[in-house]
Write a protein that holds these residues in place. Structure first.
Motif, PDB file in Angstrom:
ATOM      1  N   PRO A 279      88.923  38.254  58.501  1.00 18.66           N
ATOM      2  CA  PRO A 279      88.671  39.679  58.233  1.00 18.66           C
ATOM      3  C   PRO A 279      88.291  40.008  56.795  1.00 18.66           C
ATOM      4  N   PRO A 280      88.959  39.426  55.753  1.00 20.96           N
ATOM      5  CA  PRO A 280      88.532  39.758  54.384  1.00 20.96           C
ATOM      6  C   PRO A 280      87.099  39.317  54.088  1.00 20.96           C
ATOM      7  N   VAL A 281      86.662  38.213  54.707  1.00 24.39           N
ATOM      8  CA  VAL A 281      85.280  37.765  54.516  1.00 24.39           C
ATOM      9  C   VAL A 281      84.312  38.806  55.084  1.00 24.39           C
ATOM     10  N   ARG A 282      84.616  39.268  56.298  1.00 27.00           N
ATOM     11  CA  ARG A 282      83.757  40.281  56.923  1.00 27.00           C
ATOM     12  C   ARG A 282      83.771  41.579  56.121  1.00 27.00           C
ATOM     13  N   LEU A 283      84.926  41.943  55.582  1.00 27.22           N
ATOM     14  CA  LEU A 283      84.994  43.158  54.769  1.00 27.22           C
ATOM     15  C   LEU A 283      84.179  43.014  53.493  1.00 27.22           C
ATOM     16  N   GLY A 284      84.214  41.811  52.902  1.00 26.19           N
ATOM     17  CA  GLY A 284      83.401  41.572  51.716  1.00 26.19           C
ATOM     18  C   GLY A 284      81.920  41.721  52.026  1.00 26.19           C
ATOM     19  N   GLN A 285      81.495  41.206  53.171  1.00 30.23           N
ATOM     20  CA  GLN A 285      80.096  41.352  53.584  1.00 30.23           C
ATOM     21  C   GLN A 285      79.749  42.819  53.824  1.00 30.23           C
ATOM     22  N   LEU A 286      80.686  43.556  54.422  1.00 29.17           N
ATOM     23  CA  LEU A 286      80.472  44.989  54.623  1.00 29.17           C
ATOM     24  C   LEU A 286      80.381  45.727  53.294  1.00 29.17           C
ATOM     25  N   GLY A 288      79.295  44.567  50.455  1.00 29.72           N
ATOM     26  CA  GLY A 288      77.975  44.315  49.880  1.00 29.72           C
ATOM     27  C   GLY A 288      76.891  45.111  50.583  1.00 29.72           C
ATOM     28  N   LEU A 289      76.987  45.209  51.911  1.00 33.16           N
ATOM     29  CA  LEU A 289      75.979  45.933  52.689  1.00 33.16           C
ATOM     30  C   LEU A 289      76.030  47.424  52.399  1.00 33.16           C
ATOM     31  N   LEU A 290      77.231  48.010  52.395  1.00 33.44           N
ATOM     32  CA  LEU A 290      77.365  49.452  52.168  1.00 33.44           C
ATOM     33  C   LEU A 290      76.960  49.836  50.744  1.00 33.44           C
ATOM     34  N   HIS A 291      77.148  48.913  49.800  1.00 31.08           N
ATOM     35  CA  HIS A 291      76.758  49.182  48.416  1.00 31.08           C
ATOM     36  C   HIS A 291      75.233  49.092  48.257  1.00 31.08           C
ATOM     37  N   ALA A 292      74.628  48.083  48.879  1.00 28.42           N
ATOM     38  CA  ALA A 292      73.194  47.850  48.695  1.00 28.42           C
ATOM     39  C   ALA A 292      72.321  48.719  49.594  1.00 28.42           C
ATOM     40  N   THR A 310      66.833  41.590  59.724  1.00 32.17           N
ATOM     41  CA  THR A 310      67.558  40.441  59.185  1.00 32.17           C
ATOM     42  C   THR A 310      67.693  40.557  57.673  1.00 32.17           C
ATOM     43  N   GLU A 311      66.612  40.953  57.028  1.00 35.82           N
ATOM     44  CA  GLU A 311      66.658  41.152  55.571  1.00 35.82           C
ATOM     45  C   GLU A 311      67.642  42.262  55.211  1.00 35.82           C
ATOM     46  N   PHE A 312      67.685  43.319  56.015  1.00 34.94           N
ATOM     47  CA  PHE A 312      68.608  44.423  55.769  1.00 34.94           C
ATOM     48  C   PHE A 312      70.055  43.925  55.768  1.00 34.94           C
ATOM     49  N   PHE A 313      70.409  43.084  56.722  1.00 29.36           N
ATOM     50  CA  PHE A 313      71.793  42.630  56.850  1.00 29.36           C
ATOM     51  C   PHE A 313      72.171  41.525  55.865  1.00 29.36           C
ATOM     52  N   GLN A 314      71.200  40.985  55.143  1.00 33.53           N
ATOM     53  CA  GLN A 314      71.489  39.882  54.233  1.00 33.53           C
ATOM     54  C   GLN A 314      71.851  40.346  52.828  1.00 33.53           C
ATOM     55  N   ALA A 315      72.348  41.551  52.698  1.00 33.11           N
ATOM     56  CA  ALA A 315      72.820  42.026  51.390  1.00 33.11           C
ATOM     57  C   ALA A 315      73.986  41.141  50.937  1.00 33.11           C
ATOM     58  N   PRO A 316      73.977  40.653  49.708  1.00 35.48           N
ATOM     59  CA  PRO A 316      75.042  39.734  49.266  1.00 35.48           C
ATOM     60  C   PRO A 316      76.384  40.427  49.108  1.00 35.48           C
ATOM     61  N   ALA A 317      77.439  39.706  49.443  1.00 33.52           N
ATOM     62  CA  ALA A 317      78.796  40.219  49.247  1.00 33.52           C
ATOM     63  C   ALA A 317      79.113  40.254  47.755  1.00 33.52           C
ATOM     64  N   PRO A 318      80.077  41.069  47.320  1.00 31.31           N
ATOM     65  CA  PRO A 318      80.497  41.056  45.917  1.00 31.31           C
ATOM     66  C   PRO A 318      80.917  39.646  45.492  1.00 31.31           C
TER      67      PRO A 318
END
Length: 433
Positions: A279-286, A288-292, A310-318
């Motif tokens: 879950p923390p990994v998924r939250l980190g990805q979220l 990054g996505l919500l920020h970018a 695909t490019e949209f979802f590939q926003a890097p995590a913090p």
């Protein structure tokens, strides 16, 4: 015997009509059987019949036994006062409307060809362990029938998911951006943690998150704090980054009065998950996505291809969450994988776009949204493997989603009479051997 068999027989008029009479002996002529009613009330609406010398327009109700009318309490329900004919397997009782007037009854049990009943029973009485009751008979069904049924099941599945999105949209005050946020949060749980992530979306309203989307540190503090991951522990005691987020969350939690909404650590699921799915990994990805990607809904609606999504979802995590599987525990964390992105497109983007298209009346957007599934690779699981082994086409996610819908909505509940494949097998006699 199930009631749906008599529904099927009545709808298609597959019974002997010679000297057709009610249980009381009145002659019946079926001018129009009516259409199936998907809502509460009688089974068929707008039927037209001649009973004796009188022509009637109204509803038809169907039961295995006439006495089921009373068992279902129809005699006290005004919705059934419009019934002009009670079609049953066995006539074991007279039935009446709420005002006491008797309803003509037609018994079909002795009017159905034995071979039609036998073909039906072959399907619905197949062993529960049989994944497809029609598997031994599929060679009798043209490929075009199978293909069209899978496509129909796919569209029904997409429509059901779109219905869920529209219901969510209604609950959220018809805010499409909030709808996209809640749908995305839930889907990021990838089944194991969908439920706690859905609750996290409620615990952290988009109206709050919007104010801090451009400050990644505050956004992380809100997400991880409301998720319950910033509590002090032995693993995080010396972690300055987590301590900083905890302090920021305490400030924001009081500012927005979020005290009672946060989740607890024990509410998240780790069992049988690889660290990359924690879950923390998924939250980190979220995070990054919500920020970018501050405008979620607009981006998901206007992307023209799977590549763009695909490019949209590939926003890097913090940065911290690229090196930590959970607070205070280090390790190299992979980014959001292509398989996960494909699932998000299937389970979030397509239903969201279809729901919006229906809401604003743009059928062409429905078609283009469903077409995205044909650009995605097929999913493979224990359900789709069965169909693939039986010769069903299985090349894209459109095929996978159709096969899953076929299994869940038709094969598993033995709704063979509602399926074009089962319908064809019941209608047509087997060739002589």
């Amino acid at each position: 015997m199930r009631e749906d068999f008599y529904h099927y027989v009545w709808q298609h008029q597959y019974f002997d009509k010679a000297d057709l009479r009610t249980a009381a002996g009145e002659e019946i002529q079926v001018l129009k059987p009516g259409h199936r009613n998907a809502d509460a009330g009688p089974d068929f609406l707008n039927a037209r019949l001649r009973v004796g010398d009188v022509e009637w327009n109204g509803a038809v109700e169907i039961h295995l036994r006439a006495s089921d009318w009373t068992r279902h309490q129809h005699q006290t329900d005004p919705k059934y006062d419009q019934v002009i004919l009670h079609v049953v397997g066995q006539h074991d009782a007279d039935v009446a409307r709420t005002n006491g007037s008797l309803i003509p009854t037609l018994a079909l049990q002795t009017r159905i060809a034995p071979e039609l009943l036998a073909r039906y029973q072959t399907l619905v009485e197949a062993p529960a362990a049989a994944p497809l009751p029609c598997a031994p008979l599929l060679h009798l069904v043209p490929e075009i029938t199978r293909t069209m049924m899978v496509e129909r099941a796919l569209l029904e599945r997409v429509e059901r998911k779109a219905d869920d999105v529209l219901a969510l949209h209604q609950r959220l005050g018809q805010d499409w951006e909030a709808t996209a946020y809640h749908a995305l949060m839930t889907a990021f749980g990838f089944q194991k943690n969908s439920e706690p992530l859905a609750r996290l979306a409620k615990a952290l309203p988009l109206s709050v998150l919007r104010r801090h989307r451009h400050d990644q540190r505050q956004l992380e503090a809100l997400l991880f704090g409301q998720a319950g991951f910033l509590v002090e522990s032995d693993e995080t005691a010396a972690d300055d980054y987590i301590r900083d987020l905890r302090q920021e969350h305490e400030f924001l939690r009081h500012k927005y009065q979020l005290q009672d909404a946060a989740l607890a650590v024990h509410e998240w699921n780790y069992l049988r998950l690889r660290p990359a799915n924690f879950p923390p990994v998924r939250l980190g990805q979220l995070a990054g996505l919500l920020h970018a990607r501050p405008a979620l809904f607009d981006a998901l609606l206007t992307a023209q291809s799977v590549a763009a999504l695909t490019e949209f979802f590939q926003a890097p995590a913090p940065e911290y969450w690229r090196t930590h599987f959970r607070p205070g525990r280090t390790g190299k964390v992979p980014g959001l994988g292509k398989g996960s992105i494909d699932l998000l497109i299937t389970n979030v983007v397509v239903p969201l776009r279809v729901a919006y298209a229906r809401h604003v009346g743009q059928p062409e957007v429905v078609e283009s949204s469903v077409a995205l599934l044909s650009e995605l690779p097929a999913e493979h699981n224990r359900y789709t493997d069965v169909y693939e082994a039986l010769g069903f086409a299985h090349h894209t996610a459109a095929d996978s989603q159709g096969l899953l819908a076929l299994h869940k909505s038709y094969c598993a509940p033995r709704r063979c009479l509602h399926c074009a494949i089962g319908n064809r097998l019941v209608q047509q006699p087997r060739p002589a051997r």
